[in-house]
Scaffold this motif. Structure first.
Motif, PDB file in Angstrom:
ATOM      1  N   ALA A  25      21.848   2.894   0.213  1.00 45.56           N
ATOM      2  CA  ALA A  25      20.571   3.565   0.508  1.00 45.56           C
ATOM      3  C   ALA A  25      20.242   4.471  -0.678  1.00 45.56           C
ATOM      4  CB  ALA A  25      20.655   4.355   1.808  1.00 45.56           C
ATOM      5  N   THR A  26      19.853   3.830  -1.773  1.00 45.93           N
ATOM      6  CA  THR A  26      19.631   4.513  -3.044  1.00 45.93           C
ATOM      7  C   THR A  26      18.295   4.075  -3.631  1.00 45.93           C
ATOM      8  OG1 THR A  26      22.004   4.693  -3.464  1.00 45.93           O
ATOM      9  CG2 THR A  26      20.560   4.794  -5.388  1.00 45.93           C
ATOM     10  N   ALA A  27      17.456   5.066  -3.964  1.00 45.87           N
ATOM     11  CA  ALA A  27      16.166   4.772  -4.588  1.00 45.87           C
ATOM     12  C   ALA A  27      15.564   6.066  -5.124  1.00 45.87           C
ATOM     13  CB  ALA A  27      15.203   4.146  -3.586  1.00 45.87           C
ATOM     14  N   ALA A  84       6.265   8.934  14.249  1.00 40.77           N
ATOM     15  CA  ALA A  84       7.436   8.231  13.721  1.00 40.77           C
ATOM     16  C   ALA A  84       7.069   7.563  12.396  1.00 40.77           C
ATOM     17  CB  ALA A  84       7.920   7.190  14.715  1.00 40.77           C
ATOM     18  N   PRO A  85       7.927   7.701  11.372  1.00 42.42           N
ATOM     19  CA  PRO A  85       7.633   7.057  10.093  1.00 42.42           C
ATOM     20  C   PRO A  85       7.400   5.554  10.214  1.00 42.42           C
ATOM     21  CG  PRO A  85       9.409   8.620   9.824  1.00 42.42           C
ATOM     22  CD  PRO A  85       9.134   8.523  11.305  1.00 42.42           C
ATOM     23  N   THR A  86       8.166   4.885  11.073  1.00 39.14           N
ATOM     24  CA  THR A  86       7.969   3.443  11.228  1.00 39.14           C
ATOM     25  C   THR A  86       6.605   3.145  11.857  1.00 39.14           C
ATOM     26  OG1 THR A  86       9.256   3.575  13.273  1.00 39.14           O
ATOM     27  CG2 THR A  86      10.404   2.798  11.315  1.00 39.14           C
ATOM     28  N   THR A  87       6.186   3.952  12.811  1.00 38.37           N
ATOM     29  CA  THR A  87       4.855   3.787  13.418  1.00 38.37           C
ATOM     30  C   THR A  87       3.769   4.020  12.374  1.00 38.37           C
ATOM     31  OG1 THR A  87       5.683   4.508  15.570  1.00 38.37           O
ATOM     32  CG2 THR A  87       3.301   4.639  15.223  1.00 38.37           C
ATOM     33  N   GLU A  91       1.006   1.278  11.224  1.00 35.66           N
ATOM     34  CA  GLU A  91      -0.423   1.563  11.407  1.00 35.66           C
ATOM     35  C   GLU A  91      -1.164   1.724  10.077  1.00 35.66           C
ATOM     36  OE1 GLU A  91      -0.560   5.032  13.928  1.00 35.66           O
ATOM     37  OE2 GLU A  91      -0.041   3.873  15.719  1.00 35.66           O
ATOM     38  N   GLY A  92      -0.454   1.593   8.960  1.00 37.25           N
ATOM     39  CA  GLY A  92      -1.092   1.724   7.654  1.00 37.25           C
ATOM     40  C   GLY A  92      -1.358   3.166   7.240  1.00 37.25           C
ATOM     41  N   ARG A  93      -0.749   4.102   7.923  1.00 31.04           N
ATOM     42  CA  ARG A  93      -0.946   5.519   7.587  1.00 31.04           C
ATOM     43  C   ARG A  93      -0.011   5.957   6.464  1.00 31.04           C
ATOM     44  NH1 ARG A  93      -1.319   7.997  13.617  1.00 31.04           N
ATOM     45  NH2 ARG A  93      -1.613   9.956  12.519  1.00 31.04           N
ATOM     46  N   ILE A  94       1.019   5.168   6.229  1.00 35.67           N
ATOM     47  CA  ILE A  94       1.875   5.312   5.053  1.00 35.67           C
ATOM     48  C   ILE A  94       1.668   4.046   4.248  1.00 35.67           C
ATOM     49  CG2 ILE A  94       4.234   5.315   4.174  1.00 35.67           C
ATOM     50  CD1 ILE A  94       5.140   6.749   6.630  1.00 35.67           C
ATOM     51  N   LYS A  95       1.430   4.220   2.976  1.00 39.34           N
ATOM     52  CA  LYS A  95       1.297   3.073   2.088  1.00 39.34           C
ATOM     53  C   LYS A  95       2.480   3.099   1.119  1.00 39.34           C
ATOM     54  CE  LYS A  95      -3.497   2.307   2.678  1.00 39.34           C
ATOM     55  NZ  LYS A  95      -3.489   2.287   4.074  1.00 39.34           N
ATOM     56  N   LEU A  96       3.199   1.993   1.069  1.00 35.49           N
ATOM     57  CA  LEU A  96       4.332   1.859   0.170  1.00 35.49           C
ATOM     58  C   LEU A  96       4.018   0.845  -0.910  1.00 35.49           C
ATOM     59  CD1 LEU A  96       7.257   1.639   2.762  1.00 35.49           C
ATOM     60  CD2 LEU A  96       6.559   3.632   1.444  1.00 35.49           C
ATOM     61  N   SER A  97       4.467   1.133  -2.118  1.00 35.09           N
ATOM     62  CA  SER A  97       4.335   0.169  -3.208  1.00 35.09           C
ATOM     63  C   SER A  97       5.596   0.243  -4.053  1.00 35.09           C
ATOM     64  CB  SER A  97       3.097   0.481  -4.057  1.00 35.09           C
ATOM     65  OG  SER A  97       3.203   1.771  -4.633  1.00 35.09           O
ATOM     66  N   GLY A  98       5.879  -0.838  -4.755  1.00 35.66           N
ATOM     67  CA  GLY A  98       7.062  -0.871  -5.602  1.00 35.66           C
ATOM     68  C   GLY A  98       8.125  -1.789  -5.041  1.00 35.66           C
ATOM     69  N   ASP A  99       9.374  -1.438  -5.268  1.00 37.03           N
ATOM     70  CA  ASP A  99      10.518  -2.239  -4.853  1.00 37.03           C
ATOM     71  C   ASP A  99      10.755  -2.049  -3.356  1.00 37.03           C
ATOM     72  OD1 ASP A  99      13.060  -3.345  -4.336  1.00 37.03           O
ATOM     73  OD2 ASP A  99      13.811  -2.798  -6.332  1.00 37.03           O
ATOM     74  N   MET A 100      10.143  -2.900  -2.559  1.00 31.93           N
ATOM     75  CA  MET A 100      10.194  -2.760  -1.100  1.00 31.93           C
ATOM     76  C   MET A 100      11.609  -2.924  -0.553  1.00 31.93           C
ATOM     77  SD  MET A 100       7.247  -1.880  -0.646  1.00 31.93           S
ATOM     78  CE  MET A 100       6.382  -2.076   0.864  1.00 31.93           C
ATOM     79  N   ALA A 101      12.442  -3.710  -1.186  1.00 30.60           N
ATOM     80  CA  ALA A 101      13.818  -3.882  -0.719  1.00 30.60           C
ATOM     81  C   ALA A 101      14.578  -2.555  -0.826  1.00 30.60           C
ATOM     82  CB  ALA A 101      14.524  -4.970  -1.516  1.00 30.60           C
ATOM     83  N   LEU A 103      13.214   0.539  -1.052  1.00 28.97           N
ATOM     84  CA  LEU A 103      12.598   1.521  -0.154  1.00 28.97           C
ATOM     85  C   LEU A 103      12.966   1.235   1.299  1.00 28.97           C
ATOM     86  CD1 LEU A 103       9.041   1.875  -1.750  1.00 28.97           C
ATOM     87  CD2 LEU A 103      11.027   3.361  -2.068  1.00 28.97           C
ATOM     88  N   GLY A 104      13.031  -0.032   1.651  1.00 23.63           N
ATOM     89  CA  GLY A 104      13.354  -0.420   3.019  1.00 23.63           C
ATOM     90  C   GLY A 104      14.742   0.036   3.454  1.00 23.63           C
TER      91      GLY A 104
END
Length: 129
Positions: A25-27, A84-87, A91-101, A103-104
């Motif tokens: 769990a490193t990023a 909840a961060p997952t919620t 719902e698109g209220r958090i937008k992630l970009s980059g290395d999704m693996a 971040l996941g």
């Protein structure tokens, strides 16, 4: 201490040193909080290693593995346990970009009891105005 100030970021880093190590769990994560009080955007980054933040600084990280963007209000709601961060992500209220693996691998940490306890304590010390 004021939310998303350097003092707050340093305190959050201190509190996370008691987290259980989670191999992999490193990023490096760039955060962008939009619609901040007074207008504009707050930018900071975190270096997470094996499930613990080891450094956080205001500004931009050119070596970030990815970026998390949310509104200031949604970020406060997540900290307070009202969203909840997952919620927020679904719902698109958090937008992630980059290395999704990469971040996941950080997302499961947000579901742990130690994470929730950490943010309860941090919220008690935080001025969100």
């Amino acid at each position: 201490m004021k939310y998303a100030s350097q003092e707050w970021l340093t305190r959050q880093t201190e509190l996370q040193q008691s987290f259980e190590l989670r191999a992999g769990a490193t990023a490096r994560v760039q955060y962008r909080l939009t619609d901040a009080p007074g207008g504009g955007e707050i930018r900071y980054y975190a270096d997470v290693r094996d499930g613990r933040v080891v450094e956080q600084q205001l500004g931009d990280d050119p070596a970030a593995d990815g970026t998390m963007k949310s509104s200031f209000a949604d970020s406060v709601a997540m900290l307070r346990g009202e969203l909840a961060p997952t919620t927020a992500f679904m719902e698109g209220r958090i937008k992630l970009s980059g290395d999704m693996a990469k971040l996941g691998k950080l997302m499961p940490i947000t579901q742990t009891a130690e994470y929730k306890k950490h943010f309860t304590q941090l919220c008690e010390e935080t001025d969100f105005s």
